[in-house]
Scaffold this active site. Sequence first.
Site, PDB file in Angstrom:
ATOM      1  N   LYS A 194     -10.814  -9.827   8.665  1.00 30.80           N
ATOM      2  CA  LYS A 194     -10.173  -8.657   8.081  1.00 30.80           C
ATOM      3  C   LYS A 194     -11.067  -7.416   8.237  1.00 30.80           C
ATOM      4  O   LYS A 194     -12.145  -7.340   7.660  1.00 30.80           O
ATOM      5  CB  LYS A 194      -9.949  -8.952   6.587  1.00 30.80           C
ATOM      6  CG  LYS A 194      -9.093  -7.966   5.895  1.00 30.80           C
ATOM      7  CD  LYS A 194      -7.617  -8.275   6.003  1.00 30.80           C
ATOM      8  CE  LYS A 194      -6.831  -7.130   5.367  1.00 30.80           C
ATOM      9  NZ  LYS A 194      -5.423  -7.149   5.711  1.00 30.80           N
TER      10      LYS A 194
ATOM     11  N   LYS B 195      -2.992  -9.784  -0.942  1.00 27.17           N
ATOM     12  CA  LYS B 195      -2.385  -9.524  -2.257  1.00 27.17           C
ATOM     13  C   LYS B 195      -1.068 -10.270  -2.453  1.00 27.17           C
ATOM     14  O   LYS B 195      -0.696 -10.580  -3.587  1.00 27.17           O
ATOM     15  CB  LYS B 195      -2.215  -8.030  -2.502  1.00 27.17           C
ATOM     16  CG  LYS B 195      -1.176  -7.334  -1.670  1.00 27.17           C
ATOM     17  CD  LYS B 195      -0.073  -6.747  -2.517  1.00 27.17           C
ATOM     18  CE  LYS B 195       1.016  -6.128  -1.686  1.00 27.17           C
ATOM     19  NZ  LYS B 195       1.150  -6.497  -0.287  1.00 27.17           N
TER      20      LYS B 195
ATOM     21  N   GLY C 146       0.798  -1.225   0.000  1.00 27.61           N
ATOM     22  CA  GLY C 146       0.000   0.000   0.000  1.00 27.61           C
ATOM     23  C   GLY C 146       0.830   1.273   0.000  1.00 27.61           C
ATOM     24  O   GLY C 146       0.535   2.226  -0.718  1.00 27.61           O
ATOM     25  N   ASN C 147       1.903   1.289   0.789  1.00 28.04           N
ATOM     26  CA  ASN C 147       2.692   2.502   0.969  1.00 28.04           C
ATOM     27  C   ASN C 147       3.408   2.947  -0.309  1.00 28.04           C
ATOM     28  O   ASN C 147       3.752   4.114  -0.446  1.00 28.04           O
ATOM     29  CB  ASN C 147       3.739   2.272   2.056  1.00 28.04           C
ATOM     30  CG  ASN C 147       3.716   3.388   3.077  1.00 28.04           C
ATOM     31  OD1 ASN C 147       2.685   4.020   3.265  1.00 28.04           O
ATOM     32  ND2 ASN C 147       4.828   3.613   3.718  1.00 28.04           N
TER      33      ASN C 147
ATOM     34  N   LYS D 119       3.455 -12.393   3.909  1.00 26.80           N
ATOM     35  CA  LYS D 119       4.492 -12.160   2.890  1.00 26.80           C
ATOM     36  C   LYS D 119       5.458 -13.350   2.848  1.00 26.80           C
ATOM     37  O   LYS D 119       5.813 -13.837   1.763  1.00 26.80           O
ATOM     38  CB  LYS D 119       5.263 -10.870   3.180  1.00 26.80           C
ATOM     39  CG  LYS D 119       4.381  -9.638   3.003  1.00 26.80           C
ATOM     40  CD  LYS D 119       5.116  -8.340   3.272  1.00 26.80           C
ATOM     41  CE  LYS D 119       4.135  -7.261   3.713  1.00 26.80           C
ATOM     42  NZ  LYS D 119       2.920  -7.154   2.903  1.00 26.80           N
TER      43      LYS D 119
END
Lengths: 319, 319
Positions: free
Chosen positions: B128, B218, B10-11, B280
């Site tokens: 979530k 994602k 996102g960042n 991740k």
Amino acid sequence: MARVLVALGGNAIQRAHDAGTWADATRQMRRTAPVLAAIVARGHELVVTHGNGPQVGDLLREAELGAREVPPPPMHVLDAESEGQIGYLIAQELSAALRTARVPRVVVPIVSRTEVARRDPAFRHPTKPVGRFYSAAEAARLRRTAGWTLREDAARGGWRRVVPSPRPRRWLEGDAVRAALDGRLGRSCVFVVTGGGGIPVVRGGGGRYEGVEAVIDKDRAAAVVAAQIGAATLAIVTDVPGAAVGYGTPRQRWLGRVDAAELRRYRRAGEFAEGSMGPKVTAGLEFLAAGGRYLVITDIPSLARGLAGRAGTRVGEPP
Amino acid sequence: MARVLVALGGNAIQRAHDAGTWADATRQMRRTAPVLAAIVARGHELVVTHGNGPQVGDLLREAELGAREVPPPPMHVLDAESEGQIGYLIAQELSAALRTARVPRVVVPIVSRTEVARRDPAFRHPTKPVGRFYSAAEAARLRRTAGWTLREDAARGGWRRVVPSPRPRRWLEGDAVRAALDGRLGRSCVFVVTGGGGIPVVRGGGGRYEGVEAVIDKDRAAAVVAAQIGAATLAIVTDVPGAAVGYGTPRQRWLGRVDAAELRRYRRAGEFAEGSMGPKVTAGLEFLAAGGRYLVITDIPSLARGLAGRAGTRVGEPP
């Protein structure tokens, strides 16, 4: 076997008198999809483009109503959102219809940008109403604070923002889709492109593109797409079975097989209303002038026969 | 020359402390894009995927605030809208950066759907948090009227909707993009795919897919994408230079070159937080297990060195 571009009007996706829920849109697209799948089943390569009027209008209203918590995005960003939304809808329903018709394809919606000229005269004369209705006082405030152009719609009792509708010049992702089709991906894929005419961008410094507050006519964009992908056929799908002369008068007559010169003559004589049949005929003539072989303007129920040269207002021979 | 998949956090697109305007997002993506363009300039084939947390959160808030005038769309539709929005942002900035780096490419964002299993256990345990904060009374009403699951976030003083995060199984447009890349379109195009993990769909009757109210991680989706397109390298881009053991404690140590067994051991020992580094690392291990050659987890400033095997947490040899 021909490359066919179908330009879907708003009604093929969402009917004007529905409440505008996702369930409504799904139901309507479920009616439209088998007609598109039949084109593939006849052996054609299919590319689809579509309008976004009601959808981008809803996104604009949501953005305006949500503005106290979320910074409202510019209109070109809402165009991008509508491409995501409608591309998804078409992918869901068309994939299923293609499978039912025993011609499975991957439906690939592409977020598309369309270049317009910064000096297009439309930027000095915004004409296209979008979004919510406002009171005279709100309109005055928005003109001052947001720099909008607003116009009164007396019949519907309020003021609405109007934005420019510049002429589409180039579809930026066109070369990629052309290469994919020429590389035979058209046999396994159906591309959905330039939704709502594409996100309007102008060329800035250093080859950078900038989004602009405008809407692009989706049929004019379809003519550009057809030329870029080398489509033999352009089908413009609308709510009526074809173009008519004397539309809505006692002397109304639907046009069937015509030639380009005849269409041009009727257009000059003012037979096709601006903002409805006018841009469709103009787009069709642009497609033919750029070397397109077969143009048909018709509605969903007549589309199959129209592509076979047996219904709709049509120019040329079906390939 | 390798096929490289970059998964942007996102960042890289919108900084958490910005107001969330389009200008903010453009500014941030303009910082990120040259780093991606440099990958292409080194001769690699680039495919990009990205998160959508803040953007879909904003769309959800707009939809909730606009509900008195516009029927709010289901969450999977907002996912589709966020793919349009962020795909457009990346296309604008990355095209310009590629041109500046003298490796012009057509950036092609694809509206992507990701299949999840209807029986995924996540559907029984929504975890979530998404959208706005509500009071206890509002939460009780929404639980009753909309059937939502809501959970209290005491620290931030309110109730929020929680949705399931099922495991991604297949990216529906993957075969088409794989065919395009294998047909050498990777030399002229950069594809942007499965934004926000892709729109979550389940297989329904007759091969039809149905959208579901869920969010897909994602990075987990990136592992699926990498396998489907045969990417040699997966770069997971986040806010920190790599994975760490003892993260946030005095014994914190960044991991550099490691092997998969080591990463797996640390994960089992609980070194990687759920909802941040955990997924991740899991995604990276899935990528390696599926035959991926080089994994790197790092931040934007270290990405170029990370891809060259000189920074970040990495497994394998850079191709």
